[in-house]
Design an enzyme around this catalytic site. Structure first.
Site, PDB file in Angstrom:
ATOM      1  CD  GLU A  49      49.995  35.070  49.053  1.00  0.00           C
ATOM      2  OE1 GLU A  49      50.347  35.223  47.874  1.00  0.00           O
ATOM      3  OE2 GLU A  49      48.848  34.706  49.379  1.00  0.00           O
ATOM      4  CG  ASN A  61      47.269  36.085  39.956  1.00  0.00           C
ATOM      5  OD1 ASN A  61      47.525  35.156  40.710  1.00  0.00           O
ATOM      6  ND2 ASN A  61      47.640  37.320  40.216  1.00  0.00           N
ATOM      7  CG  ASP A  63      42.747  38.093  37.439  1.00  0.00           C
ATOM      8  OD1 ASP A  63      43.970  37.819  37.473  1.00  0.00           O
ATOM      9  OD2 ASP A  63      42.194  38.797  38.299  1.00  0.00           O
ATOM     10  CB  SER A  65      45.766  40.401  38.053  1.00  0.00           C
ATOM     11  OG  SER A  65      45.570  39.274  38.896  1.00  0.00           O
ATOM     12  CG  ASP A  67      49.393  38.118  43.020  1.00  0.00           C
ATOM     13  OD1 ASP A  67      48.481  38.936  42.851  1.00  0.00           O
ATOM     14  OD2 ASP A  67      49.200  36.884  43.061  1.00  0.00           O
ATOM     15  CG  ASN A  74      45.832  41.142  42.037  1.00  0.00           C
ATOM     16  OD1 ASN A  74      45.040  41.870  41.451  1.00  0.00           O
ATOM     17  ND2 ASN A  74      46.241  39.979  41.565  1.00  0.00           N
TER      18      ASN A  74
END
Length: 171
Positions: A49, A61, A63, A65, A67, A74
């Site tokens: 990650e 992302n 959408d 959003s 991280d 998120n």
């Protein structure tokens, strides 16, 4: 002058984040009560990650959003960030994840795990799930364990001196 330089270096280290190594993070997670049997999954998750970087962000992302941090928490659901109408289930500030110690986000990581197990993290699903992950037992038996500097306690450790006869105490 040495003291001033050390203070500046300490400030830069704290403000620029930290990149863990595998054993350092495994020991830190264990000290926060993470089960030893899960450590290989957590280490693989963090590596996939954020590549062990506490200041990692992912603004890509689909959408819109974002991280944040070591565990890529998120902002649509878990922390307060830039996502409009984000839920902030963990009641933490996303920006603070990047500069705070691991303790700040541990409760949130546990909450995410409680809801979704490791499945919440795409990196874990793509790179760790169902794989025979390497043991981390050597992280707890190696003599290197006793010489690891705890990043969150660096200023206090510098105050103790370095055993080389150099005065590194903050004044």
């Amino acid at each position: 002058m040495k003291t001033f330089v050390l203070i500046i270096l300490g400030f830069l280290a704290v403000s620029s984040g930290h990149r863990y190594d595998r054993c350092e993070l495994a020991r830190e997670l264990a000290s926060h009560g993470f089960p030893h049997s899960q450590l290989p999954d957590w280490i693989c998750l963090v590596e996939s990650e954020s590549n062990f970087d506490t200041r990692a962000t992912n603004p890509s992302n689909s959408d819109r959003s974002k991280d944040w941090g070591l565990f890529q928490i998120n902002d649509r659901y878990w922390c307060k960030g830039s996502y409009p109408g984000g839920k902030n289930i963990c009641k933490i500030d996303c920006e603070k994840i990047l500069s705070s110690g691991l303790g700040y986000q541990i409760d949130c990581v546990r909450k995410i795990y409680q809801y979704h197990k490791f499945e919440a993290w795409v990196g874990w699903k793509n790179k760790c799930k169902g794989r025979n992950l390497p043991s981390l037992d050597h992280c707890f038996t190696s003599s290197a364990y006793f010489f690891t500097i705890e990043y969150d306690h660096l200023p206090q450790l510098l105050q103790l001196g370095n055993g080389l006869g150099l005065d590194m105490k903050f004044k």
